[in-house]
Design an enzyme around this catalytic site. Structure first.
Site, PDB file in Angstrom:
ATOM      1  N   PHE A 147      -4.744  -4.596   3.841  1.00 39.28           N
ATOM      2  CA  PHE A 147      -4.585  -3.170   3.543  1.00 39.28           C
ATOM      3  C   PHE A 147      -4.991  -2.939   2.101  1.00 39.28           C
ATOM      4  CE2 PHE A 147      -2.684   0.609   1.859  1.00 39.28           C
ATOM      5  CZ  PHE A 147      -2.980   1.547   2.832  1.00 39.28           C
ATOM      6  N   ASP A 233      -6.065  -7.888  -5.292  1.00 37.61           N
ATOM      7  CA  ASP A 233      -5.489  -6.548  -5.152  1.00 37.61           C
ATOM      8  C   ASP A 233      -3.977  -6.696  -5.278  1.00 37.61           C
ATOM      9  OD1 ASP A 233      -4.404  -4.143  -4.431  1.00 37.61           O
ATOM     10  OD2 ASP A 233      -5.622  -3.868  -2.631  1.00 37.61           O
ATOM     11  N   LYS A 274       0.136   1.756  -8.191  1.00 32.19           N
ATOM     12  CA  LYS A 274       1.547   1.963  -7.892  1.00 32.19           C
ATOM     13  C   LYS A 274       2.471   1.847  -9.124  1.00 32.19           C
ATOM     14  CE  LYS A 274       1.209   1.513  -2.968  1.00 32.19           C
ATOM     15  NZ  LYS A 274       0.461   0.613  -2.104  1.00 32.19           N
TER      16      LYS A 274
HETATM   17  C1  LIG Z   1      -0.923   1.040  -1.580  1.00 28.84           C
HETATM   18  C2  LIG Z   1      -2.006   0.054  -1.682  1.00 28.84           C
HETATM   19  C3  LIG Z   1      -3.336   0.452  -1.960  1.00 28.84           C
HETATM   20  C4  LIG Z   1      -3.753   1.896  -2.032  1.00 28.84           C
HETATM   21  O1  LIG Z   1      -3.132   2.614  -3.030  1.00 28.84           O
HETATM   22  P1  LIG Z   1      -3.131   4.215  -3.001  1.00 28.84           P
HETATM   23  O2  LIG Z   1      -2.584   4.606  -4.325  1.00 28.84           O
HETATM   24  O3  LIG Z   1      -2.270   4.634  -1.852  1.00 28.84           O
HETATM   25  O4  LIG Z   1      -4.542   4.634  -2.803  1.00 28.84           O
HETATM   26  C5  LIG Z   1      -4.286  -0.542  -2.128  1.00 28.84           C
HETATM   27  N1  LIG Z   1      -3.970  -1.841  -2.006  1.00 28.84           N
HETATM   28  C6  LIG Z   1      -2.716  -2.253  -1.729  1.00 28.84           C
HETATM   29  C7  LIG Z   1      -2.431  -3.714  -1.626  1.00 28.84           C
HETATM   30  C8  LIG Z   1      -1.699  -1.321  -1.533  1.00 28.84           C
HETATM   31  O5  LIG Z   1      -0.465  -1.732  -1.225  1.00 28.84           O
END
Ligand SMILES: *Cc1c(COP(=O)(O)O)cnc(C)c1O
Length: 426
Positions: A147, A233, A274
């Site tokens: 994700f 990520d 985040k």
């Molecule tokens: C939440 C998330 C995203 C996307 O972030 P948004 O601010 O919602 O666009 C990307 N990668 C990971 C691992 C995430 O948990």
């Protein structure tokens, strides 16, 4: 607090979202009106423990005074300049965050998905201009059940049919391999067009999958040997969530980037979002060293809001809180305790198969089929008992409270979860 925090009832609020808002989410039926630390309150004034933390954006707790203070102060001075001009805060932030995480440069954006897109563009450009990959042939390896966000390119390499179906045509240039599988990675790296390997060090949305010990280090080494960028990520796993500043830090609990820890492997590109702002403002960041970041020249990438003065001030305050309040250490300590307690509870019920996770990113696996309503019903019942969590992928419930929680509060939460599970009737 008064009984009517918002000026509408929860019933009215839900009806309005249902009527006027796109139905792209399926929220738990609770209407939140206020948050402070580890708690949130609904429109009737009922208090809950937040066990989701806005998908790990609110690691520092709701409305942390230092972060909100930074927002307020900067909002009265200047909010946005665009990058057409310099501003007097961005440079300070760039120095702060690069030193914090041990990189030479940062590219600031707003959301996680934008930061992932930025990393993809950076990796491709590096492939053509530095590595010498043939034009338009660059490939990025990703993992099954990844994700990384919701844009057209990102859903192109998802294998979640619900997230993907009927959004094509899809962006090419991605190769998907099983998560936590070094042999597959080795094979995929044989392709000379491969420029990067992008992964979540712990898969969050997929249901909190922690790879085997040593996997991340070994994968990092394979990428290095193949001349391929290792792209982490850490939008969800970063900023102390897993009991270390980054999930890539392994077992080191420093509140600052360091390379003391033998297990630390610095990603070539680090993606953050985040909790970089403590959930106060949308801030994301891509970090890399000059030899990679310098491929991007003026006019080739950008964002109107990226690197704005409020974002810069908010993010510095949010990262300062992580360090000053030793949130990594707390997440690690409470995470160990939480899994120990959950294992004790699991002994008493057939409803839960297992608990897994790292630090305060955990999940329990409900003993039912993936399409069953059991996990959802348990979450509704936990809500009644004063704790908010949400199923991810059917029968998995993610538990990710703010990292400012105390041990006493955690034990109170454990008893709410235990009571709910033991009293649950299908
Ligand atoms: C939440 C998330 C995203 C996307 O972030 P948004 O601010 O919602 O666009 C990307 N990668 C990971 C691992 C995430 O948990």
């Amino acid at each position: 607090m008064t009984q009517t925090i918002g000026n509408i009832s929860s019933k009215e609020a839900i009806a309005m979202e249902d009527k006027y808002g796109a139905h792209n989410y399926h929220p738990l039926p609770v209407v939140l009106a206020r948050g402070e630390g580890v708690h949130v309150w609904d429109t009737d004034g009922k208090k809950y423990f937040d066990f989701l933390s806005a998908y790990s954006a609110v690691n520092q707790g709701h409305c942390h005074p230092r972060i909100v203070g930074a927002l307020k102060a900067q909002a009265e001075i200047m909010t946005l300049t665009s990058r057409a001009f310099y501003n007097n805060v961005l440079g300070e932030f760039e120095q702060y965050i690069t030193e914090y995480f041990g990189y030479e440069k940062v590219l600031p954006m707003n959301t996680g998905a934008e930061a992932v897109e930025t990393a993809i563009k950076l990796c491709r450009k590096w492939a053509y201009e530095v590595k010498g990959v043939e034009q338009n042939e660059a490939k990025i390896i990703v993992c099954d059940n990844n994700f990384h966000g919701r844009t057209t390119t990102i859903v192109s390499f998802s294998n979640d049919e619900n997230a993907r179906a009927n959004f094509g045509p899809f962006t090419p240039g991605f190769v998907r391999i099983p998560h936590n599988d070094l042999e597959s990675l080795k094979r995929a790296l044989l392709n000379e067009h491969v420029a990067g390997f992008m992964l979540e060090p712990i898969q969050g949305e997929a249901g909190v999958f922690v790879p085997d010990t040593g996997y991340l280090q070994a994968a990092h080494k394979l990428c290095k040997e193949a001349g391929v960028l290792f792209i982490a990520d850490e939008v969800q796993t970063g900023i102390a969530r897993t009991g270390a500043l980054l999930a890539m830090c392994g077992d080191c609990t420093c509140e600052k980037h360091c390379e003391k820890q033998a297990s630390y492997r610095k990603p070539d590109i680090l993606i953050l979002g985040k909790a970089v702002s403590g959930g106060v403002y949308p801030v994301s960041a891509v970090l890399a060293d000059n030899k990679i970041m310098d491929v991007i020249k003026p006019g080739q990438h950008g964002s109107t809001f990226g690197g704005n003065p409020i974002a810069a001030k908010v993010a510095m305050a949010a990262l300062e809180v992580v360090r000053d309040e030793q949130l990594s250490l707390n997440a690690r300590r409470l995470g160990d305790l939480f899994r120990k307690e959950m294992n004790r509870v699991i002994e008493k019920t057939d409803l839960v198969n297992s608990v897994r996770g790292k630090g305060l990113l955990n999940a329990i696996l409900i003993n039912d089929t993936e399409d069953s309503q059991t996990a959802w019903n348990i979450c509704v019942q936990m809500k009644e008992n004063g704790l908010l969590a949400k199923p991810t992928h059917g029968n998995i419930i993610r538990f990710a409270p703010p990292l400012v929680m105390t041990e006493d509060e955690l034990m109170e939460c454990v008893s709410i979860i235990e009571k709910t599970l033991l009293e649950y009737k299908a």
